[in-house]
Design a protein around this motif. Structure first.
Motif, PDB file in Angstrom:
ATOM      1  N   MET A   1       0.831  -1.204   0.000  1.00 33.17           N
ATOM      2  CA  MET A   1       0.000   0.000   0.000  1.00 33.17           C
ATOM      3  C   MET A   1       0.863   1.250   0.000  1.00 33.17           C
ATOM      4  O   MET A   1       2.017   1.221   0.402  1.00 33.17           O
TER       5      MET A   1
ATOM      6  N   LYS B   1      -2.162   6.816  -0.009  1.00 34.50           N
ATOM      7  CA  LYS B   1      -3.516   6.269   0.048  1.00 34.50           C
ATOM      8  C   LYS B   1      -4.071   6.285   1.470  1.00 34.50           C
ATOM      9  O   LYS B   1      -5.230   6.611   1.694  1.00 34.50           O
ATOM     10  N   VAL B   2      -3.189   5.870   2.411  1.00 35.67           N
ATOM     11  CA  VAL B   2      -3.632   5.833   3.804  1.00 35.67           C
ATOM     12  C   VAL B   2      -4.049   7.218   4.244  1.00 35.67           C
ATOM     13  O   VAL B   2      -5.122   7.420   4.819  1.00 35.67           O
TER      14      VAL B   2
ATOM     15  N   GLY C   1      -7.250   8.210   2.807  1.00 31.91           N
ATOM     16  CA  GLY C   1      -8.357   7.501   3.456  1.00 31.91           C
ATOM     17  C   GLY C   1      -8.673   8.122   4.802  1.00 31.91           C
ATOM     18  O   GLY C   1      -9.836   8.357   5.136  1.00 31.91           O
ATOM     19  N   LEU C   2      -7.641   8.431   5.546  1.00 28.31           N
ATOM     20  CA  LEU C   2      -7.838   9.014   6.863  1.00 28.31           C
ATOM     21  C   LEU C   2      -8.501  10.360   6.764  1.00 28.31           C
ATOM     22  O   LEU C   2      -9.408  10.678   7.514  1.00 28.31           O
TER      23      LEU C   2
ATOM     24  N   VAL D   1     -12.116  10.130   6.434  1.00 31.98           N
ATOM     25  CA  VAL D   1     -12.771   9.783   7.691  1.00 31.98           C
ATOM     26  C   VAL D   1     -12.855  11.007   8.587  1.00 31.98           C
ATOM     27  O   VAL D   1     -13.886  11.316   9.166  1.00 31.98           O
TER      28      VAL D   1
END
Lengths: 203, 856, 87
Positions: free
Chosen positions: A1, A5-6, A9-10, A13
């Motif tokens: 990954m 991207k992380v 994504g966070l 959220v």
């Protein structure tokens, strides 16, 4: 990954969460946090309530904040009287944190989750009893808590063994609160948390 | 995601959403002060008591309301503590009220469940007492070497007195010994050998005068909390006062000392001999004091260790007590090998540190107060180490002056008062008398109104504690009764003594065991009958603390359920066992106990426990007041010159019972001047009795005007004996297989085996677990982290425990410490059973072990 | 479902529609109702990916009486599009 991207994504959220909790995000909570907190606002901005730190804690010291905590509900916190942080040498909770809400601790003396404060009216050591449970249990004994020997008034054969908190060294682990031998009328030692410090201007 | 994690995440998610939906941001609650209930016109009753725990003997005031203790606080008028306590004392009231108090006699129905809490049924007192008495009587009639009583330094004075009287005069058995054997026996033998009297010469007030404190094998900060408070008071009010801590590991006591001097390998013996050597070599000893007061001796050496059950009767075992006189020059000659370098090599202590200690003793202008306790007593050469401490204090003249003396600290609340003064030991009679001495037996017969020579039968000592449990495990004890102790947790080598080791050492499962107790303990698991007892202030009693202070605790409340006073239990058993027995022409029970107990009414004759105790005290007090009994007085003064010596029983004179209540405890000897009773604080030191000096004793038996204004009138020829005691190695020396030295002890929050303090939630919470303290370097080398479970393995057994580098003590490398309060962590499974061959006190401080990391 | 993304949300409704919405919600894929607080309904959505979860949530707006859908929590450690090799 990919790291990108992380983070993306966070961010999604967090944006969503912020929308839901506009009211609660202003730091009304005063929860005691795990090691590695770098400030309550910083922590709240980064914590995604994933529960990984809670699972990583070998002592089951961490739990998710309850419904009463509003925006902070689901964030990791410590009820020091119930089960304090043991200041594990390898900080598994910090290692488990995927977002850096908990970060930057290497030594057991590094965490700054708050500092202990003693209520002199209720603490029995201030009355001359030999107790000092908080001092002896302190993981940073003789640094975070030292004993101050004070003469007893009107008593020439006894000394008060006064546990004295060094605010700058205390990690706020809460072990002193957990072990305090007094609970009537209330436990005379508590942790002034980062949130409280920030709200009260560091006092 | 695993299923368990998934469940967790989901429930957290729901909780958060629920919280968000509720939308409340409530403040933290739950810390509101609780308001005490109003008292509704009932008056609070105050009674006088002494703390139930350690040897400090702090006085307390108990407040009761409607038959329940509502508060306990320090007694401001008790001179030992003046109104303060430690955290254990703070919670004294709670020890009475844990939910699992034993309130009914229990009879074991299923012997196959021995070692567990199962297999008992509730019984009536009559059933239980009939069973206990029939077993005791059966054993007694068959072979009285097979019965035993194990008592305690926590047994109140008069309960100990009555038990001793029943065992020694009723059953004529010497198989009675207290847990004080595990605690003070080495100090006792040391005192007896050196001074021929068992007592510390000083008192707690010595602390207020000392310039230097030396703690030898004594973790006072934890084990004698209020006394240590007094030490700190002296230190902070006089910045020149110094404290040296001589120890094998870092403790909270060392942490507040000015200097910590670490040693190993029984090096304390070498260090003290080295100090003595240079005191003489450099002519820095107190010449006047030595000439006026001391005699010199040497004793049996190379005494080995009690590594087999027949040790005491072996050739060397029978000679360990022997001494012979030598000259001062011979004594000096024997010390010569103890050079700085040799002492340093043996002990691992730097030469400079030994020299620093020496310089203290060589200085006549300072007052040195040495304290020692379990590190010295629980030592395979414990008696010798007691000798050596007396030796350096005596040679240097630092003895029996206020603030300038050696002081042996006691562990238990009545180690001095009951075990030692009353003599619940296998070799003793009350008031320092011993069974082996005919004059002592005659004197005891006189006080107890027994026919002359009735006690000839008990001229030979019985089983001391370790021997008692060794023989129990060997199947040679059929009946054991214990009270006020928890042997199944506190004895050494539990692997053997609990029958978990060798097949031929499982006698514990066959013997009939009676345990008088207040809570279920490991010992009650091994009982055949459990007798529920009144605890602490549920009956009247008295303790004698470490400074010779006798103090009464009044009955404040009734015991719960069917629990009964141990004294009543004893009377009921004694009357059954002694049924139809005669002493001379008289009924045996009535002769021994008839003044106090009506066996037909099954009750005491006196109106109250106060009156029972007062009456019994009057008999006990006769031992130290021979003029109250003409027959005893004649033996004391050796009127007919049959014995060639006076007993000097008044040297430990005790006052009438009620004086101890009026005065909130007094240190003996207690002297009457113009109808008023005065305590003695400084023994063998001449001065005004009213100021606490031993004026009356010295005027009656001693000599005035000697060096240091001292007179050791209880000692043979009025001269204490300096006995040369060499260095000999520990019973076990670390090797590749067992490389660590394991030390055990007590910590502040818990009392002994924790049966009371662990039932106080605040104390249990304060120190919930017994940890193995390790040096961080040792942990690293073994790959052990804080909180890891490890197995301790010794030659004797093994136990699992949690390792910690942040524990209460700071052991040097290859040293370990763990406390013994936790029954789930039975560290005595690994403890050796070696004892000092002279005192028979086990060495709890130096078992060699290895540490194995447990996986998972 | 024993894997995938878990999210929790609060669905706000017009008060008179709360019960009706609550009974309709479980018809939607992956949705479970866990409680009702006044006019708010606590639900979880389980799905394969974050995107799918988002789509489901968006679709809830179409139910009559729903006036808002608020994401409270999202766990995406099992989302293979984000962590192909798992966490």
């Amino acid at each position: 990954m990919s790291a990108g991207k992380v983070i993306a994504g966070l961010a999604a959220v967090l944006v969503a969460a912020e929308g839901a909790f506009a009211v609660a995000a202003n730091g009304s909570s005063k929860l005691l946090r795990p090691p590695g907190i770098q400030g309550e606002a910083d922590f709240m901005a980064r914590c995604i309530k994933c529960g990984k730190c809670i699972e990583a804690c070998p002592y089951a010291s961490l739990h998710a904040a309850g419904p009463a905590e509003g925006a902070a509900a689901g964030t990791p916190c410590i009820d020091a009287r119930e089960q304090a942080c043991r200041l594990c040498k390898d900080f598994p909770c910090v290692a488990a944190c995927p977002t850096g809400a908990l970060r930057d601790v290497a030594e057991r003396s590094d965490p700054k989750a708050g500092y202990a404060r003693i209520d002199e009216e209720v603490c029995i050591a201030y009355q001359g009893y030999r107790c000092e449970v908080c001092y002896r249990i302190c993981p940073l004994i003789d640094q975070a808590i030292t004993l101050d020997f004070q003469a007893m008034e009107n008593d020439d054969i006894h000394t008060k063994f006064i546990p004295t908190i060094n605010k700058d060294v205390c990690t706020g682990c809460g072990l002193c609160v957990e072990r305090c031998a007094v609970d009537e009328p209330y436990v005379p030692i508590r942790i002034v948390t980062r949130a409280e410090q920030e709200r009260d201007g560091g006092r | 995601m695993s299923i368990s994690r998934r469940n967790f995440v989901k429930s957290a998610a729901i909780a958060m959403a629920t919280a968000a939906a509720a939308g409340s941001v409530a403040s933290m609650t739950g810390c509101a002060p609780k308001v005490n209930e109003p008292i509704n016109g009932d008056s609070v009753k105050k009674t006088l008591a002494v703390c139930r725990f350690c040897g400090c003997g702090c006085g307390v005031i108990v407040e009761t309301l409607r038959g329940k203790v509502v508060s306990v606080y320090g007694d401001p008028e008790n001179d030992s503590n003046r109104g303060l306590n430690c955290v254990k004392g703070y919670y004294l009231s709670k020890i009475l009220y844990a939910e699992d108090r034993l309130t009914k006699p229990l009879i074991r129905e299923d012997n196959s469940l021995k070692g567990t809490d199962e297999g008992f049924r509730e019984a009536t007192w009559t059933e239980a007492l009939d069973l206990v008495a029939s077993k005791l009587r059966e054993t007694w009639k068959a072979d009285k070497s097979r019965l035993a009583y194990w008592g305690s330094g926590q047994q109140p004075i008069l309960e100990g007195y009555a038990t001793s009287k029943f065992w020694k005069a009723g059953l004529r058995s010497n198989n009675i010994d207290p847990n004080a054997r595990l605690c003070m026996a080495s100090a006792v033998v040391g005192f007896m050998n050196v001074f021929q009297t068992d007592e510390p010469a000083g008192c707690y007030a010595d602390i207020d005068h000392a310039d230097v404190f030396i703690t030898w094998g004594a973790n006072m900060a934890e084990a004698h909390p209020m006394l240590y408070s007094r030490v700190m008071t002296r230190k902070i009010s006089n910045p020149k006062v110094k404290h040296y801590d001589v120890s094998t590991l870092g403790t909270r006591t060392g942490a507040t000392a000015d200097k910590v001097i670490l040693f190993g390998n029984n090096g304390d013996l070498a260090i003290t001999n080295c100090i003595a050597n240079y005191l003489i070599k450099n002519k820095t000893y107190d010449k006047r004091f030595v000439e006026a007061h001391l005699q010199f001796k040497k004793g049996t050496e190379n005494i080995g260790n009690a590594d087999n059950d027949g040790y005491d009767k072996s050739e060397i075992g029978q000679k360990v007590d022997a001494t012979e006189s030598i000259t001062f020059e011979e004594y000096a000659k024997r010390l010569e090998p103890y050079t700085w370098e040799y002492a340093s090599k043996i002990s691992g202590t730097p030469v400079e540190d030994i020299k620093e200690l020496y310089e203290l003793f060589a200085n006549p202008d300072i007052k040195i107060l040495s304290f020692w306790t379990m590190g010295v007593n629980q030592h395979n050469r414990g008696t010798w180490m007691n000798h050596n401490l007396h030796n350096i204090h005596l040679l240097s003249g630092h003895y029996c002056k206020p603030g300038d003396t050696g002081f042996s600290l006691t562990g238990q609340p009545s180690a001095c008062g009951t075990a030692r003064e009353v003599g619940t030991f296998c070799h003793r009679l009350p008031a320092d008398l011993v069974v082996a001495n005919p004059q002592h037996r005659r004197y005891t017969e006189a006080v107890w109104n027994l026919p002359e020579n009735y006690l000839e039968d008990i001229a030979t000592p019985g089983f001391h504690t370790t021997k008692m449990f060794r023989e129990l495990s060997n199947g040679n004890i059929d009946f054991l009764w214990s009270a006020n102790n928890n042997w199944a947790q506190s004895m050494s080598n539990l692997t053997r003594f609990l029958g978990r080791g060798a097949e031929d050492k499982r006698g514990i499962f066959d013997a009939f065991i009676v345990v008088s107790e207040v809570y279920p303990t490991i010992s009650t698991k091994y009982a055949n009958v459990v007798l529920p007892s009144a605890m602490w202030i549920e009956r009247e009693g008295a303790f004698g603390n470490g400074e010779r202070r006798t103090a009464v605790f009044e009955k404040a409340v009734d015991p719960p359920g069917d629990a009964m006073w141990d004294m009543w239990q004893l009377m009921e058993v004694a009357k059954r066992v002694l049924q139809d027995e005669k002493i001379g022409q008289e009924d045996a029970f009535d002769l021994l106990f008839g003044q106090w107990y009506d066996k037909d009414a099954a009750d005491f004759k006196q109106e109250s426990q106060r009156e029972v105790c007062k009456s019994m005290w009057e008999e006990y007090r006769t031992f130290s007041n021979p003029d109250l009994n003409p027959r005893a007085a004649a033996i004391n003064s050796d009127k007919d010159e049959k014995f060639g010596a006076k007993l000097k029983m008044e040297a430990k004179q005790l006052a009438p019972y009620e004086e101890y209540i009026y005065q909130h405890g007094m240190t003996w000897p207690v002297r009457e001047i113009d109808g008023k009773w005065y305590p003695t604080k400084w023994r063998f030191a001449y001065g005004d009795q009213k100021e606490g000096y031993d004026q009356i004793g010295i005027e009656k038996y001693g000599d005035k005007g000697l060096a240091g204004d001292a007179s050791f009138y209880k000692s043979a020829d009025h001269k204490p004996s300096v006995v040369f005691r060499p260095w000999e190695p520990p019973a076990e020396v670390p090797d590749d297989e067992y490389p660590f030295v394991f030390c055990t002890g007590r910590l502040l929050e818990h009392w002994h085996t924790g049966t009371m303090t662990r039932r106080v939630p605040a104390l249990d919470n304060a120190l919930p677990e017994a940890l193995l303290d390790m040096n961080p370097l040792d942990m690293e080398a073994l790959g052990i982290k804080d909180g890891d479970r490890v197995k301790l393995v010794s030659r004797w057994g093994e136990v699992e425990i949690t390792a910690s580098s942040a524990g209460r003590t700071q052991p040097p490398q290859k040293y370990l410490f763990a406390p013994f309060f936790a029954e789930e962590t039975l560290i005595n499974l690994v403890q050796q059973e070696m004892y000092c061959p002279l005192s028979k006190e086990p060495d709890y401080k130096k078992t060699c072990v290895r540490v194995e990391k447990l996986q998972g | 479902m024993d894997h995938g993304v878990i999210s929790s949300l609060v669905v706000e409704t017009a008060p008179e529609y709360t019960q009706a919405v609550a009974s309709e919600l479980p018809q939607k894929p992956g949705v479970e109702v866990h409680g009702i607080e006044g006019y708010k309904i606590v639900i979880t959505i389980e799905s394969e990916t974050v995107d799918e979860s988002h789509d489901i949530a968006n679709g809830l707006m179409d139910i009559t009486g729903v006036i808002g859908v608020n994401l409270v929590y999202l766990n995406f450690e099992d989302d293979k599009t984000i962590y192909p090799d798992g966490v």
